[in-house]
Scaffold this motif. Structure first.
Motif, PDB file in Angstrom:
ATOM      1  N   LYS A 103       0.840  -1.201   0.000  1.00  0.00           N
ATOM      2  CA  LYS A 103       0.000   0.000   0.000  1.00  0.00           C
ATOM      3  C   LYS A 103       0.875   1.251   0.000  1.00  0.00           C
ATOM      4  N   ASN A 104       2.182   1.069   0.233  1.00  0.00           N
ATOM      5  CA  ASN A 104       3.159   2.155   0.257  1.00  0.00           C
ATOM      6  C   ASN A 104       4.389   1.726  -0.535  1.00  0.00           C
ATOM      7  N   HIS A 105       5.038   2.681  -1.193  1.00  0.00           N
ATOM      8  CA  HIS A 105       6.241   2.355  -1.967  1.00  0.00           C
ATOM      9  C   HIS A 105       7.391   1.893  -1.072  1.00  0.00           C
ATOM     10  N   ASN A 106       7.468   2.406   0.137  1.00  0.00           N
ATOM     11  CA  ASN A 106       8.573   2.004   1.014  1.00  0.00           C
ATOM     12  C   ASN A 106       8.207   0.724   1.778  1.00  0.00           C
ATOM     13  N   SER A 107       7.847  -0.291   1.010  1.00  0.00           N
ATOM     14  CA  SER A 107       7.485  -1.595   1.558  1.00  0.00           C
ATOM     15  C   SER A 107       8.492  -2.640   1.089  1.00  0.00           C
ATOM     16  N   ILE A 108       8.679  -3.630   1.930  1.00  0.00           N
ATOM     17  CA  ILE A 108       9.534  -4.762   1.578  1.00  0.00           C
ATOM     18  C   ILE A 108       8.703  -6.027   1.713  1.00  0.00           C
ATOM     19  N   ILE A 109       8.667  -6.805   0.642  1.00  0.00           N
ATOM     20  CA  ILE A 109       7.960  -8.077   0.672  1.00  0.00           C
ATOM     21  C   ILE A 109       8.957  -9.155   1.090  1.00  0.00           C
ATOM     22  N   PHE A 110       8.580  -9.919   2.086  1.00  0.00           N
ATOM     23  CA  PHE A 110       9.382 -11.045   2.553  1.00  0.00           C
ATOM     24  C   PHE A 110       8.747 -12.326   2.024  1.00  0.00           C
ATOM     25  N   ASP A 111       9.398 -12.931   1.034  1.00  0.00           N
ATOM     26  CA  ASP A 111       8.934 -14.176   0.444  1.00  0.00           C
ATOM     27  C   ASP A 111       9.366 -15.315   1.375  1.00  0.00           C
ATOM     28  N   LEU A 112       8.388 -15.999   1.957  1.00  0.00           N
ATOM     29  CA  LEU A 112       8.681 -17.019   2.973  1.00  0.00           C
ATOM     30  C   LEU A 112       8.697 -18.438   2.416  1.00  0.00           C
ATOM     31  N   GLN A 113       8.719 -18.594   1.098  1.00  0.00           N
ATOM     32  CA  GLN A 113       8.640 -19.942   0.526  1.00  0.00           C
ATOM     33  C   GLN A 113       9.832 -20.835   0.856  1.00  0.00           C
ATOM     34  N   LYS A 114      10.982 -20.251   1.167  1.00  0.00           N
ATOM     35  CA  LYS A 114      12.135 -21.090   1.536  1.00  0.00           C
ATOM     36  C   LYS A 114      12.088 -21.516   3.006  1.00  0.00           C
ATOM     37  N   LEU A 115      11.204 -20.906   3.772  1.00  0.00           N
ATOM     38  CA  LEU A 115      10.972 -21.361   5.144  1.00  0.00           C
ATOM     39  C   LEU A 115       9.884 -22.431   5.073  1.00  0.00           C
ATOM     40  N   ASN A 116      10.252 -23.581   4.531  1.00  0.00           N
ATOM     41  CA  ASN A 116       9.259 -24.589   4.152  1.00  0.00           C
ATOM     42  C   ASN A 116       9.459 -25.953   4.804  1.00  0.00           C
ATOM     43  N   LYS A 117      10.193 -25.972   5.890  1.00  0.00           N
ATOM     44  CA  LYS A 117      10.515 -27.266   6.515  1.00  0.00           C
ATOM     45  C   LYS A 117       9.358 -27.814   7.359  1.00  0.00           C
ATOM     46  N   ILE A 118       9.268 -29.127   7.350  1.00  0.00           N
ATOM     47  CA  ILE A 118       8.440 -29.826   8.331  1.00  0.00           C
ATOM     48  C   ILE A 118       9.394 -30.167   9.471  1.00  0.00           C
ATOM     49  N   ILE A 119       9.215 -29.534  10.582  1.00  0.00           N
ATOM     50  CA  ILE A 119      10.150 -29.666  11.698  1.00  0.00           C
ATOM     51  C   ILE A 119       9.858 -30.914  12.519  1.00  0.00           C
ATOM     52  N   GLU A 120       8.587 -31.201  12.731  1.00  0.00           N
ATOM     53  CA  GLU A 120       8.239 -32.373  13.539  1.00  0.00           C
ATOM     54  C   GLU A 120       6.871 -32.900  13.148  1.00  0.00           C
ATOM     55  N   ILE A 121       6.776 -34.212  13.072  1.00  0.00           N
ATOM     56  CA  ILE A 121       5.486 -34.899  12.985  1.00  0.00           C
ATOM     57  C   ILE A 121       5.421 -35.788  14.217  1.00  0.00           C
ATOM     58  N   ASN A 122       4.556 -35.446  15.131  1.00  0.00           N
ATOM     59  CA  ASN A 122       4.447 -36.193  16.384  1.00  0.00           C
ATOM     60  C   ASN A 122       3.203 -37.079  16.311  1.00  0.00           C
ATOM     61  N   HIS A 123       3.432 -38.341  16.005  1.00  0.00           N
ATOM     62  CA  HIS A 123       2.349 -39.311  15.837  1.00  0.00           C
ATOM     63  C   HIS A 123       1.625 -39.564  17.149  1.00  0.00           C
ATOM     64  N   ASP A 124       2.371 -39.665  18.259  1.00  0.00           N
ATOM     65  CA  ASP A 124       1.760 -39.993  19.554  1.00  0.00           C
ATOM     66  C   ASP A 124       0.839 -38.885  20.062  1.00  0.00           C
ATOM     67  N   ASP A 125       1.285 -37.643  20.005  1.00  0.00           N
ATOM     68  CA  ASP A 125       0.494 -36.527  20.522  1.00  0.00           C
ATOM     69  C   ASP A 125      -0.328 -35.837  19.436  1.00  0.00           C
ATOM     70  N   MET A 126      -0.216 -36.321  18.193  1.00  0.00           N
ATOM     71  CA  MET A 126      -1.031 -35.866  17.070  1.00  0.00           C
ATOM     72  C   MET A 126      -0.892 -34.370  16.784  1.00  0.00           C
ATOM     73  N   PHE A 127       0.365 -33.928  16.563  1.00  0.00           N
ATOM     74  CA  PHE A 127       0.594 -32.553  16.116  1.00  0.00           C
ATOM     75  C   PHE A 127       1.765 -32.524  15.156  1.00  0.00           C
ATOM     76  N   VAL A 128       1.819 -31.446  14.387  1.00  0.00           N
ATOM     77  CA  VAL A 128       2.938 -31.210  13.489  1.00  0.00           C
ATOM     78  C   VAL A 128       3.460 -29.801  13.754  1.00  0.00           C
ATOM     79  N   ILE A 129       4.736 -29.608  13.474  1.00  0.00           N
ATOM     80  CA  ILE A 129       5.340 -28.277  13.508  1.00  0.00           C
ATOM     81  C   ILE A 129       5.939 -28.056  12.128  1.00  0.00           C
ATOM     82  N   VAL A 130       5.485 -26.982  11.473  1.00  0.00           N
ATOM     83  CA  VAL A 130       5.984 -26.649  10.141  1.00  0.00           C
ATOM     84  C   VAL A 130       6.340 -25.164  10.100  1.00  0.00           C
ATOM     85  N   GLU A 131       7.216 -24.827   9.159  1.00  0.00           N
ATOM     86  CA  GLU A 131       7.511 -23.420   8.924  1.00  0.00           C
ATOM     87  C   GLU A 131       6.410 -22.815   8.061  1.00  0.00           C
ATOM     88  N   ALA A 132       6.309 -21.499   8.086  1.00  0.00           N
ATOM     89  CA  ALA A 132       5.218 -20.785   7.409  1.00  0.00           C
ATOM     90  C   ALA A 132       5.153 -21.064   5.916  1.00  0.00           C
TER      91      ALA A 132
END
Length: 190
Positions: free
Chosen positions: A88-117
């Motif tokens: 919305k302003n020219h003095n903006s910086i877009i941060f492309d987060l596609q390289k922050l793409n790791k699956i950090i944890e898949i916890n089968h026992d407690d049924m949760f995952v941790i992933v990057e954005a």
């Protein structure tokens, strides 16, 4: 632009490149046009695009950018049709987060995952499928290439949400880089 401003901008870009690397700071008109548009619209051109590889790089680059009075805009898969990452302003910086793409944890026992954005729903779906698992909410309207972070930022509803609720309803906690570069953990992760 005065010589003082040009020099300040040159120094700022040099510092950003020291944080994320030369190839991870984009300034060409073609790149700025691409990143400053979504599925349906184009907007003002951002000043720069920064592509961090780690949360640490993201944190340092955001801290530097906001200190220099730039607006910071996160961008995930680039599949938005809601103007969510359009400058919305020219003095903006877009941060492309596609390289922050790791699956950090898949916890089968407690049924949760941790992933990057920047992790795509396709990547998460395939990793869970191999373990005969699936998240209750499993993807945005914009498809499997959309990112988990993008769905969270939009409180997305689509695959699985009719029965289980929105993407945000399935979230136990977030790790967020704040405007000053500090990192905050919320929810069960705090």
């Amino acid at each position: 632009m005065t010589e003082d401003l040009k020099q300040d901008f040159t120094e700022f870009v040099k510092e950003l490149k020291e944080i994320v690397g030369d190839k991870s700071v984009l300034m060409s008109e073609n790149d700025l046009k691409f990143y400053s548009s979504d599925v349906f619209k184009e907007s003002l051109l951002a000043s720069l695009v920064v592509i961090p590889n780690t949360t640490e790089q993201l944190s340092k680059a955001i801290a530097l950018s906001t200190k220099e009075n730039f607006f910071v805009i996160p961008r995930g898969g680039g599949l938005s049709y809601t103007d969510s990452y359009l400058p919305k302003n020219h003095n903006s910086i877009i941060f492309d987060l596609q390289k922050l793409n790791k699956i950090i944890e898949i916890n089968h026992d407690d049924m949760f995952v941790i992933v990057e954005a920047g992790c795509t729903w396709e990547k998460l779906y395939n990793a869970l499928k191999d373990k005969n698992l699936r998240t209750p909410y499993f993807g945005a309207l914009s498809g499997l290439y959309s990112t988990v972070g993008g769905a969270m930022s939009q409180n997305s509803i689509f695959f699985g949400s009719g029965h289980y609720g929105s993407a945000a309803d399935q979230c136990l906690g977030l790790e967020i880089v704040l405007a000053d570069g500090s990192i905050l953990r919320t929810g069960s992760w705090s």
